[in-house]
Design an enzyme around this catalytic site. Structure first.
Site, PDB file in Angstrom:
ATOM      1  N   SER A 119       0.832  -1.211   0.000  1.00 11.75           N
ATOM      2  CA  SER A 119       0.000   0.000   0.000  1.00 11.75           C
ATOM      3  C   SER A 119       0.864   1.258   0.000  1.00 11.75           C
ATOM      4  O   SER A 119       0.552   2.243  -0.683  1.00 11.75           O
ATOM      5  CB  SER A 119      -0.901   0.007   1.230  1.00 11.75           C
TER       6      SER A 119
ATOM      7  N   ASP B 223       2.499  -8.001  10.219  1.00 13.72           N
ATOM      8  CA  ASP B 223       3.784  -8.698  10.032  1.00 13.72           C
ATOM      9  C   ASP B 223       4.988  -7.909  10.580  1.00 13.72           C
ATOM     10  O   ASP B 223       6.072  -8.456  10.719  1.00 13.72           O
ATOM     11  CB  ASP B 223       4.030  -8.971   8.541  1.00 13.72           C
TER      12      ASP B 223
HETATM   13  O1  F6P Z   1      -1.329  -8.515   6.051  1.00 15.68           O
HETATM   14  C1  F6P Z   1      -0.296  -9.391   6.136  1.00 15.68           C
HETATM   15  C2  F6P Z   1      -0.827 -10.802   6.025  1.00 15.68           C
HETATM   16  O2  F6P Z   1      -1.714 -11.046   7.083  1.00 15.68           O
HETATM   17  C3  F6P Z   1       0.273 -11.851   5.990  1.00 15.68           C
HETATM   18  O3  F6P Z   1       0.738 -12.206   7.255  1.00 15.68           O
HETATM   19  C4  F6P Z   1      -0.414 -12.961   5.264  1.00 15.68           C
HETATM   20  O4  F6P Z   1       0.511 -13.780   4.602  1.00 15.68           O
HETATM   21  C5  F6P Z   1      -1.282 -12.245   4.276  1.00 15.68           C
HETATM   22  O5  F6P Z   1      -1.539 -10.969   4.824  1.00 15.68           O
HETATM   23  C6  F6P Z   1      -2.566 -12.934   3.962  1.00 15.68           C
HETATM   24  O6  F6P Z   1      -3.241 -12.195   3.004  1.00 15.68           O
HETATM   25  P1  F6P Z   1      -4.735 -12.446   2.555  1.00 15.68           P
HETATM   26  O7  F6P Z   1      -5.617 -12.106   3.702  1.00 15.68           O
HETATM   27  O8  F6P Z   1      -4.923 -11.527   1.397  1.00 15.68           O
HETATM   28  O9  F6P Z   1      -4.825 -13.897   2.219  1.00 15.68           O
END
Ligand code: F6P
Length: 365
Positions: free
Chosen positions: A104, A132
């Site tokens: 972002s 993260d």
């Molecule tokens: O926002 C970070 C995160 O939560 C990561 O830890 C994870 O790998 C990813 O997003 C998961 O993304 P989504 O919810 O788009 O599957």
């Protein structure tokens, strides 16, 4: 000023605190806050909505984001960014606050790129939000503290059943490219070991590390439970790791594989949701406040950072005059440093890997 705010990418607890603070501070300073729904995707479609004290009155306690979020790979396309700039200009927006993670903030960087944007009049400021903790030049991003608390609570519960059955648990926590959550929650939950990508272990070394911890716990007597936290970013899938660990344990002990029981718990999106901790509410509020005031002071292409850590020594950021714990870091520096962090090259990435190498022997981690 008309100040727009959007939340983008993976949601993070504390985003609502940032929205609320940005709204009320903007109003108090005589500016007009405007919400953008669904991140950059909604921006392109002109999904604006007015924000006022009533619309943000009860949002502080909720996880997720009341403005909703989206991942927007289309933003890699300059034509889409051109549309977004035109939409913002047409809506009379003077400043944009982007609350989100690495992707972002990169979107914010491209959107405001002087070569692409020319004399586009909108100023852009970012707020780091990613459970993260994978954004450089800020000690913490929004959502990390809540996510860590969620993991610790889950591990406390898993520890009960692990103790009751003398079991080994592999607990997988979120963290796509960065093992920070795994590392810190391992310490905070008193786990027996932690596996994270920054340690660069081969699959065999991962298996050995778990097996050695299990054998060490068995040898020292007392509770036989083992909690091993594994970052999502480790390439070996948790179920595969379990199978390999079972095989090796059986080979090392001469016992049947089912004697030492292992289980896998993948916490997944549980880690990202939930009511924000007090600290995330505070962090979101302070960053929202600083972002609005920075825009009003003329800041552009900056990110609000929380107490810059060791990888910020060469950065040209400035302490915010509005909050001594917040700094304004140039977006370009943040994203370059983030790339180094995720490649494991930055001083901070190296320090994290080294410190856990040392800790492994001391805490049986
Ligand atoms: O926002 C970070 C995160 O939560 C990561 O830890 C994870 O790998 C990813 O997003 C998961 O993304 P989504 O919810 O788009 O599957």
């Amino acid at each position: 000023m008309r100040i727009a705010i959007l939340t983008s990418g993976g949601d993070a607890p504390g985003m609502n605190a940032a929205i609320r603070a940005a709204t009320v501070v903007a109003l108090a300073l005589g500016h007009e806050p405007v919400g953008v729904r669904h991140g950059f995707r909604g921006l392109v479609n002109g999904e604006f909505e007015p924000l006022d004290t009533l619309s943000v009155a009860d949002v502080l306690r909720s996880g997720g984001t009341v403005l909703q979020s989206a991942r927007c790979p289309e933003f890699h396309d300059q034509a889409v960014r051109d549309t977004a700039r035109a939409v913002l200009a047409e809506a009379g927006i003077d400043g944009l606050i982007v609350v989100g993670g690495n992707g972002s903030l990169t979107g914010a960087q491209y959107l405001s790129d002087p070569e692409e944007a020319g004399d586009w009049p909108v100023r852009v400021v970012g707020i780091p939000a990613s459970i993260d903790n994978d954004i450089a030049l800020t000690s913490l991003s929004l959502g990390v503290d809540t996510a860590m608390n969620t993991i610790v609570e889950a591990c406390d519960k898993i520890a009960d059943t692990a103790s009751a059955h003398d079991r080994v648990f592999l607990v997988e926590v979120m963290g796509r490219e960065c093992g920070y959550l795994a590392m810190t929650s391992a310490i905070a939950s008193g786990a027996d070991m932690v596996l994270f990508p920054e340690a660069d272990r081969t699959e065999e070394q991962l298996v050995d590390a778990v097996v050695e911890s299990v054998l060490a716990v068995r040898q020292r007597g007392g509770s036989q439970k083992v909690i091993a936290i594994k970052a999502e970013g480790i390439e070996t899938a948790s179920e595969r790791l379990k199978t390999l660990v079972d095989e090796k344990l059986a080979a090392r002990t001469g016992e049947a594989p089912e004697v030492i029981e292992t289980r896998v718990t993948v916490l997944g999106h549980v880690v990202r949701g939930g009511r924000p901790s007090a600290f995330d509410r505070l962090l979101g509020s302070r960053m929202g406040n600083v972002a609005v005031r920075a825009l009003a002071d003329g800041a552009h292409r900056q990110m609000v950072a929380w107490q810059p850590p060791i990888d910020a020594t060469d950065a040209t950021g400035e302490r915010s005059v509005h909050d001594p714990y917040c700094h304004l870091m140039p977006l370009d520096d943040v994203l370059t440093a983030t790339k180094h962090l995720l490649e494991g090259q930055s001083p901070l990435a190296r320090w994290r890997a080294t410190i856990f190498d040392d800790l492994e022997d001391i805490f049986l981690l």
